[in-house]
Scaffold this motif. Structure first.
Motif, PDB file in Angstrom:
ATOM      1  N   UNK A 117       0.819  -1.205   0.000  1.00 11.13           N
ATOM      2  CA  UNK A 117       0.000   0.000   0.000  1.00 11.13           C
ATOM      3  C   UNK A 117       0.861   1.267   0.000  1.00 11.13           C
ATOM      4  N   UNK A 118       2.026   1.207   0.650  1.00  8.24           N
ATOM      5  CA  UNK A 118       2.855   2.397   0.742  1.00  8.24           C
ATOM      6  C   UNK A 118       3.644   2.686  -0.530  1.00  8.24           C
ATOM      7  N   UNK A 119       3.298   2.030  -1.631  1.00  6.76           N
ATOM      8  CA  UNK A 119       3.827   2.430  -2.925  1.00  6.76           C
ATOM      9  C   UNK A 119       3.104   3.662  -3.479  1.00  6.76           C
ATOM     10  N   UNK A 456       3.402   4.744 -10.060  1.00 10.69           N
ATOM     11  CA  UNK A 456       4.553   4.745 -10.961  1.00 10.69           C
ATOM     12  C   UNK A 456       5.859   4.697 -10.175  1.00 10.69           C
ATOM     13  N   UNK A 457       6.913   4.310 -10.846  1.00 10.60           N
ATOM     14  CA  UNK A 457       8.277   4.535 -10.413  1.00 10.60           C
ATOM     15  C   UNK A 457       8.863   5.680 -11.225  1.00 10.60           C
ATOM     16  N   UNK A 458       9.760   6.431 -10.634  1.00 11.60           N
ATOM     17  CA  UNK A 458      10.423   7.528 -11.333  1.00 11.60           C
ATOM     18  C   UNK A 458      11.563   6.998 -12.190  1.00 11.60           C
ATOM     19  N   UNK A 459      11.544   7.344 -13.475  1.00 15.81           N
ATOM     20  CA  UNK A 459      12.679   7.057 -14.352  1.00 15.81           C
ATOM     21  C   UNK A 459      13.655   8.227 -14.360  1.00 15.81           C
ATOM     22  N   UNK A 460      13.137   9.439 -14.139  1.00 14.25           N
ATOM     23  CA  UNK A 460      14.002  10.598 -13.991  1.00 14.25           C
ATOM     24  C   UNK A 460      13.808  11.640 -15.060  1.00 14.25           C
ATOM     25  N   UNK A 569      20.341   7.665  -5.770  1.00 14.51           N
ATOM     26  CA  UNK A 569      19.829   7.029  -4.564  1.00 14.51           C
ATOM     27  C   UNK A 569      18.374   6.637  -4.605  1.00 14.51           C
ATOM     28  N   UNK A 570      17.662   6.981  -5.679  1.00 19.26           N
ATOM     29  CA  UNK A 570      16.255   6.581  -5.779  1.00 19.26           C
ATOM     30  C   UNK A 570      16.187   5.133  -6.233  1.00 19.26           C
ATOM     31  N   UNK A 571      15.533   4.289  -5.448  1.00 25.13           N
ATOM     32  CA  UNK A 571      15.479   2.854  -5.746  1.00 25.13           C
ATOM     33  C   UNK A 571      14.064   2.372  -6.002  1.00 25.13           C
ATOM     34  N   UNK A 572      13.146   3.290  -6.289  1.00 28.54           N
ATOM     35  CA  UNK A 572      11.782   2.895  -6.613  1.00 28.54           C
ATOM     36  C   UNK A 572      10.855   2.986  -5.421  1.00 28.54           C
ATOM     37  N   UNK A 573       9.643   2.553  -5.651  1.00 26.40           N
ATOM     38  CA  UNK A 573       8.596   2.668  -4.626  1.00 26.40           C
ATOM     39  C   UNK A 573       8.612   1.434  -3.719  1.00 26.40           C
TER      40      UNK A 573
END
Length: 573
Positions: A117-119, A456-460, A569-573
């Motif tokens: 849920x915390x995604x 979503x995940x951030x690609x940047x 350092x971003x590793x996704x949700x």
């Protein structure tokens, strides 16, 4: 003499797409007359208009409407012979009555499956008990109080954790997760002898650590009973401490140590966050400044994630949007652009403790300085600008590597003009907890943003964009569709001294959406959720960008990833 409304039982004046709703026009004409009415969108363009006859005296005419167009609607109405205009109501100026139509993007985006849920990526301040507002805006996170001052106002060891120690709102609506707020000390535990917002360490640090252990017990029980798919519990220890921290540096770290040890002693899923300063980076009192200063004294050992507020140093209002400094030749001013602040913050985090989560727990856009609530303000142009700047700031924070971004604020409130996403129709200066509301354009821009980028995940940031062009790529969870948020910003069309912001400025941009040589179609979603199909050739689609973001939905994730830079350092949700 004339008024209009789109009444709803929930007080929101927001409607689903392609669903019937009413526009009610009430007149009190001295003689028979004709009502001339229209509905405009956030850009001021007329969407529909008409007229109808009315008799003298008090009359109410109701028009049944259905809209396949999504976005903000602004009703105007007058009497052809006797004149008159719609009255000023609360913080909403005269001349308009507003409503919203929510986008329905399921056919375009499909349904995302969340492993945890915390995604989810969007929070809100100001609507903690208003589920209709939270659902309209697409919100999944709110802030829940567990400060010593809230739980033990009269003395130590008076708080007993319990699974039932939960606001009934959360129990009734488990789709709303809690960021647990821990700042705030009562008089009995304060070095000042009165309440302070954690600007001093507690007098009784041992009891403070014990209290945090009880909060951890409480939160673990609540999560197990109400949030079975939520992976972690999130705790925010301080709230903008740079606005008043008056104790020693050593005591700041000691306070975090006590909170961290207490929470982790009872909650194996605890994520302890801080320091939550107003600006992400580029000053000693920003989040990066505190991380560096207190990190050298051991703070990194006592946080699992970073929380910050997402304001930018030059002032968060339309005349100083987050990108305004990007084209400034002075490097010191460029550093204050929000995208650069996010990059600085992520770099400092990575150097201090790699791959941490980042929560932006507050970010809002006010009206320009000098604009007050009143019969003639804000203008349509100011509302347009607030929406454009507000939604862009949250795209930048998510695109810059935040897991969660939090909207500020619900409805207009007194003291700080214009941060509300909704007008308060009852109170001339706004009121906390207002429930008779009508939306600003920003509300519908936010509702579109959440429906497009949640899940979503951030690609940047997309590489190689020209100056004044902004593009951030995201991908739906489970290796789904690619969504690229794109817009343009021109300092020349957006005067830093205030004035009229261009609602027509545009520039052409070519976005690569597929492999070279490929052709096909992508889906374009405008800033308010309206969908169109756009062809592309040789792997690229030609777009017309404006100051309001649009979203391009494509399917070639390999191309999107090769043309974007994942935040450090971003590793996704």
């Amino acid at each position: 003499m004339i008024s209009a409304d789109t009444p709803t039982t929930d007080g929101m004046r927001i409607f689903p797409n392609n669903t019937a709703f009413n526009i009610a026009v009430t007149t009190n004409s001295p003689n028979a007359d004709t009502v001339i009415w229209s509905v405009a969108d956030a850009n001021g363009a007329t969407k529909t208009q008409g007229s109808f006859a009315v008799k003298s005296g008090v009359q109410t005419a109701t028009m049944s409407c259905k809209s396949t167009w999504s976005g903000y609607g602004s009703i105007t109405a007058t009497l052809q012979s006797n004149g008159g205009t719609l009255p000023n109501m609360g913080t909403r100026p005269m001349g308009i009555a507003t409503f919203g139509v929510l986008p329905n993007l399921t056919s375009v985006l499909g349904t995302v499956t969340y492993a945890h849920q915390d995604q989810h990526r969007f929070g809100m301040q100001g609507f903690n008990d208003n589920i209709a507002a939270l659902h309209d805006l697409g919100i999944s996170w709110t802030i829940d109080d567990r400060e010593v001052s809230a739980m033990e106002p009269n003395g130590p060891n008076t708080y007993t954790p319990s699974v039932s120690d939960l606001d009934p709102f959360y129990k009734a609506h488990p789709d709303q997760m809690r960021i647990v707020r821990l700042d705030g000390l009562p008089a009995w535990d304060s070095k000042t002898g009165q309440f302070n917002d954690s600007y001093y360490a507690p007098v009784n640090m041992t009891e403070f650590q014990n209290f945090m252990g009880r909060v951890g017990t409480d939160t673990s029980l609540i999560r197990a009973a109400n949030y079975p798919t939520q992976q972690n519990n999130y705790y925010q220890v301080t709230w903008e401490p740079s606005l008043g921290w008056a104790d020693s540096q050593a005591n700041f770290v000691a306070m975090y140590k006590a909170a961290y040890l207490g929470l982790h002693s009872t909650d194996p899923n605890a994520i302890v966050m801080g320091p939550t300063n107003p600006f992400p980076a580029n000053c000693d009192t920003c989040t990066t400044g505190y991380l560096q200063t207190f990190g050298a004294l051991g703070l990194w050992n006592y946080i699992d994630a970073v929380s910050t507020h997402g304001y930018w140093n030059a002032g968060t209002y339309p005349s100083h949007p987050p990108e305004l400094q990007d084209s400034d030749p002075n490097p010191a001013n460029q550093a204050n652009a929000l995208d650069n602040l996010m990059s600085q913050l992520r770099s400092v985090m990575q150097a201090g403790k790699p791959n941490m989560k980042l929560f932006v727990t507050e970010a809002g856009t006010s009206y320009d300085p000098g604009i007050n609530y009143g019969p003639t303000s804000p203008s349509q142009n100011q509302l347009f600008a607030q929406a454009a700047v507000g939604v862009r700031s949250h795209i930048i924070t998510l695109g810059g590597g935040a897991q969660v971004s939090t909207f500020f604020y619900g409805a207009d409130y007194p003291g700080e003009t214009g941060y509300g996403t909704f007008f308060d129709l009852n109170d001339a200066q706004g009121a906390y907890g207002a429930s008779n509301l009508s939306p600003k354009p920003e509300a519908l821009a936010f509702a579109t943003l959440t429906r497009v980028l949640d899940g979503t995940n951030t690609l940047g940031r997309v590489t190689g964009t020209a100056a004044g062009t902004y593009a951030y790529a995201f991908q739906q969870l489970g290796n789904g569709k690619v969504v690229t948020a794109v817009w343009a910003h021109s300092n020349a069309q957006w005067p830093a001294s205030g004035g009229l912001y261009s609602q027509t400025y545009s520039t052409s941009y070519s976005l690569q959406v597929d492999a070279a040589g490929a052709s096909g179609n992508v889906t374009e979603i405008d800033g308010y959720g309206n969908v169109s199909t756009v062809p592309y050739t040789n792997g690229k689609v030609t777009l017309t960008l404006t100051e309001v973001p649009q979203y391009i939905v494509s399917s070639n994730a390999t191309v999107a990833k090769s043309n974007a830079t994942v935040p450090v350092g971003y590793t996704g949700q």
